[in-house]
Design an enzyme around this catalytic site. Structure first.
Site, PDB file in Angstrom:
ATOM      1  N   ARG A   1       3.978  -2.988  -2.162  1.00  0.00           N
ATOM      2  CA  ARG A   1       3.010  -3.562  -1.178  1.00  0.00           C
ATOM      3  C   ARG A   1       3.026  -5.044  -1.090  1.00  0.00           C
ATOM      4  O   ARG A   1       3.159  -5.708   0.235  1.00  0.00           O
ATOM      5  CB  ARG A   1       1.367  -3.242  -1.475  1.00  0.00           C
ATOM      6  CG  ARG A   1       0.755  -3.510  -0.121  1.00  0.00           C
ATOM      7  CD  ARG A   1      -0.875  -3.328  -0.671  1.00  0.00           C
ATOM      8  NE  ARG A   1      -1.073  -1.955  -0.529  1.00  0.00           N
ATOM      9  CZ  ARG A   1      -2.373  -1.529  -0.559  1.00  0.00           C
ATOM     10  NH1 ARG A   1      -3.563  -2.250  -0.818  1.00  0.00           N
ATOM     11  NH2 ARG A   1      -2.746  -0.140  -0.414  1.00  0.00           N
TER      12      ARG A   1
ATOM     13  N   GLU B   1      -5.504  -5.809   1.421  1.00  0.00           N
ATOM     14  CA  GLU B   1      -5.568  -5.885   0.053  1.00  0.00           C
ATOM     15  C   GLU B   1      -4.467  -5.967  -0.887  1.00  0.00           C
ATOM     16  O   GLU B   1      -3.512  -5.046  -0.549  1.00  0.00           O
ATOM     17  CB  GLU B   1      -6.623  -4.870  -0.546  1.00  0.00           C
ATOM     18  CG  GLU B   1      -7.076  -4.810  -1.868  1.00  0.00           C
ATOM     19  CD  GLU B   1      -7.570  -3.523  -2.389  1.00  0.00           C
ATOM     20  OE1 GLU B   1      -8.063  -2.729  -1.436  1.00  0.00           O
ATOM     21  OE2 GLU B   1      -7.478  -2.891  -3.500  1.00  0.00           O
TER      22      GLU B   1
ATOM     23  N   SER C   1      -7.161  -6.312  -7.045  1.00  0.00           N
ATOM     24  CA  SER C   1      -8.460  -5.891  -7.217  1.00  0.00           C
ATOM     25  C   SER C   1      -8.953  -6.320  -8.528  1.00  0.00           C
ATOM     26  O   SER C   1      -8.347  -5.897  -9.471  1.00  0.00           O
ATOM     27  CB  SER C   1      -8.518  -4.473  -6.777  1.00  0.00           C
ATOM     28  OG  SER C   1      -9.929  -4.101  -6.691  1.00  0.00           O
TER      29      SER C   1
ATOM     30  N   ARG D   1      -0.677   8.238  -6.627  1.00  0.00           N
ATOM     31  CA  ARG D   1      -2.075   8.302  -5.792  1.00  0.00           C
ATOM     32  C   ARG D   1      -1.727   9.348  -4.805  1.00  0.00           C
ATOM     33  O   ARG D   1      -0.874   9.140  -3.905  1.00  0.00           O
ATOM     34  CB  ARG D   1      -2.515   7.108  -5.329  1.00  0.00           C
ATOM     35  CG  ARG D   1      -2.709   6.311  -6.599  1.00  0.00           C
ATOM     36  CD  ARG D   1      -3.783   5.013  -5.985  1.00  0.00           C
ATOM     37  NE  ARG D   1      -3.609   3.910  -7.490  1.00  0.00           N
ATOM     38  CZ  ARG D   1      -4.254   2.826  -7.123  1.00  0.00           C
ATOM     39  NH1 ARG D   1      -4.835   2.472  -6.091  1.00  0.00           N
ATOM     40  NH2 ARG D   1      -4.202   1.989  -8.500  1.00  0.00           N
TER      41      ARG D   1
ATOM     42  N   ARG E   1       0.715   1.848   2.058  1.00  0.00           N
ATOM     43  CA  ARG E   1      -0.145   2.972   1.345  1.00  0.00           C
ATOM     44  C   ARG E   1       1.027   4.163   0.935  1.00  0.00           C
ATOM     45  O   ARG E   1       1.556   4.796   1.830  1.00  0.00           O
ATOM     46  CB  ARG E   1      -1.399   3.632   2.285  1.00  0.00           C
ATOM     47  CG  ARG E   1      -2.192   4.489   1.445  1.00  0.00           C
ATOM     48  CD  ARG E   1      -3.284   4.786   2.018  1.00  0.00           C
ATOM     49  NE  ARG E   1      -4.076   3.686   2.545  1.00  0.00           N
ATOM     50  CZ  ARG E   1      -4.930   3.123   1.897  1.00  0.00           C
ATOM     51  NH1 ARG E   1      -5.361   3.653   0.851  1.00  0.00           N
ATOM     52  NH2 ARG E   1      -5.741   2.154   2.575  1.00  0.00           N
TER      53      ARG E   1
END
Length: 426
Positions: free
Chosen positions: A388, A347, A350, A258, A273
């Site tokens: 993460r 987070e 999802s 990403r 991130r």
RNA sequence: GGAGGAGUCGGAUAAUGGUAUUCCAGCGGCUUGCUAAGCCGUGGCGAUUUGUCGCUUGUGGGUUCGAAUCCCACCUCCUCCGCCA
């Protein structure tokens, strides 16, 4: 993508959805294009019909029609291009129980699990722990890979591999087919999953897509996917299932890329991130029925929760509001895990019900018991995303002596119970 | 890196410029009855005044009254040689 007939008959509802999802789109213009498009289709088909009839009898007259036909065809093509562009932007209708809100401030916490750990010593964040125990090297990461680069080292490598094994075996036991997916993808796959055309800037494009066996360059651009969801869905593009084949349950593992262009300056430190990470993802295709797909969403969300409970990590479940969910989604949950250094939840998972919004784009269908062909409903959810998830693991399991306990469920994969472990040191 | 082929419904196959053939499988129906056989129907997408009509031979263009067929680009697969984790 939605059914144009549905859009025609529910234009007020669609306009409301656009407003509540914060999407600017001229639905009336789309409908006017649709009208023009259908008029031109009728005209062009009529001319084609005459031309074919005359072609057998009188060639000169057929030639005259050909010119008209070409003119209409050109006009139709222009309208259709514009029409198809807009159709890709029409958002999915959110579920009745989705909270309405402008952004993440409208999200709703609906569940909490686990006891947030209390420490009777000054805690370290995962960056410090990673450095002290030689588990993560950000400096070398940035040197080699640039901004947001990182190396995992020693026990952290085994932790990550153990997490993958745990997640994969668990999903396999739950009846999910396992796949390791490609990450270099053609454009249609990303249009299909809905990452294009909106959100294109978060996807890396490969500058040199490589050569074919015959030595020529591949002309079609390739992209690096941000999630295994995209190749997993595209695997089934163009497929028509039998109703008895459903549900289709697949668990995929892949690296993810990403660009995080929309997140400059956000979470710039640590493992939160990153430009590249790895993830175990799961998808489900089920019947074209909101009730059934919503039930699947609950089941998939529970799979995510179960992983965190296996790891003994406190978490909460958030229901995402209209303004914070993507265009293609009907209903969405995030699962957030306790991260001591943030003194809050972050987070980690999802889950989304996309209904037939993706399957229309990718042409994934099934024949129901009456022989009718319908689009499947598609859902996706994280099983575990790494590194993460190492943030809460390292931080929650840290001890006063500076060492870290290995979550019990991972010990059998790692072969040791605490970090550092002399077993893996050379 | 070099050389040569090929793409027609789920599988197989015919059609060399004249409007896509046949077989198998699957699905639906019917008939006869004895461990099955036969017959009939049946691809997909779109538009529709629900009568039909159009599109669909890997994809997109071009030539033509007419393209699976000829031309261009792209995608994919195969064969042989070379190289390679």
């Amino acid at each position: 993508m939605l059914d144009i007939k549905f859009i025609r008959e529910n234009s007020d509802k669609i306009k409301e959805v656009c407003e509540k999802k914060g999407i600017e789109l001229d639905i009336d213009y789309l409908l006017s294009l649709d009208k023009k498009r259908r008029d031109l289709i009728k005209k062009s088909e009529g001319l084609r019909f005459q031309q074919k009839k005359l072609g057998k009898e009188e060639r000169k007259k057929a030639k005259d029609i050909k010119d008209d036909f070409k003119k209409i065809k050109t006009e139709l093509k222009k309208i259709e291009e514009e029409y198809e562009k807009l159709m890709l932007l029409v958002p999915n209708v959110y579920s009745d129980d989705t909270p309405i809100g402008p952004d993440e401030s409208g999200n709703k916490e609906i569940y909490r699990w686990g006891k947030v750990p209390k420490f009777d010593f000054p805690i370290k964040d995962h960056i410090q722990l990673g450095k002290d125990l030689d588990l993560i090297d950000f400096e070398k990461g940035v040197k080699v890979s640039g901004f947001r680069g990182y190396f995992l080292k020693n026990e952290a490598v085994l932790l990550q591999l153990g997490l993958i094994m745990h997640a994969i075996l668990k999903m396999s036991a739950k009846g999910f087919k396992l796949m390791i997916t490609p990450t270099l993808l053609k454009e249609f796959t990303l249009i299909g999953s809905g990452h294009f055309p909106v959100g294109k800037e978060d996807i890396y494009q490969v500058a040199n897509p490589g050569k074919l066996a015959d030595g020529n360059f591949i002309k079609e651009p390739l992209f690096l996917t941000g999630t295994a969801e995209t190749p997993l869905l595209a695997y089934f593009s163009g497929t028509t299932f039998k109703e008895s084949d459903l549900p289709i349950k697949v668990c995929g593992f892949s690296p993810c890329y990403r660009s995080e262009i929309g997140s400059y300056g956000k979470d710039t430190k640590g493992l939160y991130r990153l430009h590249e990470f790895v993830k175990v993802e799961h998808i489900v295709f089920c019947k074209n029925d909101n009730k059934e797909s919503d039930q699947w969403l609950e089941k998939m969300k529970l799979n995510s929760q179960e992983i965190l409970e296996d790891l003994g990590l406190p978490y909460r479940v958030i229901q995402i509001c209209s303004g914070d969910m993507g265009a293609g989604k009907r209903k969405m949950y995030d699962v957030e895990t306790w991260m001591p250094s943030r003194n809050s939840y972050g987070e980690t998972h999802s889950a989304s019900n996309m209904t037939d919004w993706q399957s229309r784009r990718l042409n994934i269908k099934y024949k129901d018991s009456k022989g009718e062909i319908k689009y499947v409903h598609a859902l996706n959810d994280t099983v575990v995303a790494m590194p993460r998830i190492l943030i809460p693991i390292l931080e929650c399991y840290q001890r006063k002596d500076g060492k870290i306990d290995v979550p019990k469920v991972l010990q059998k994969y790692l072969g040791f119970k605490k970090i550092p472990s002399s077993d893996v040191r050379i």
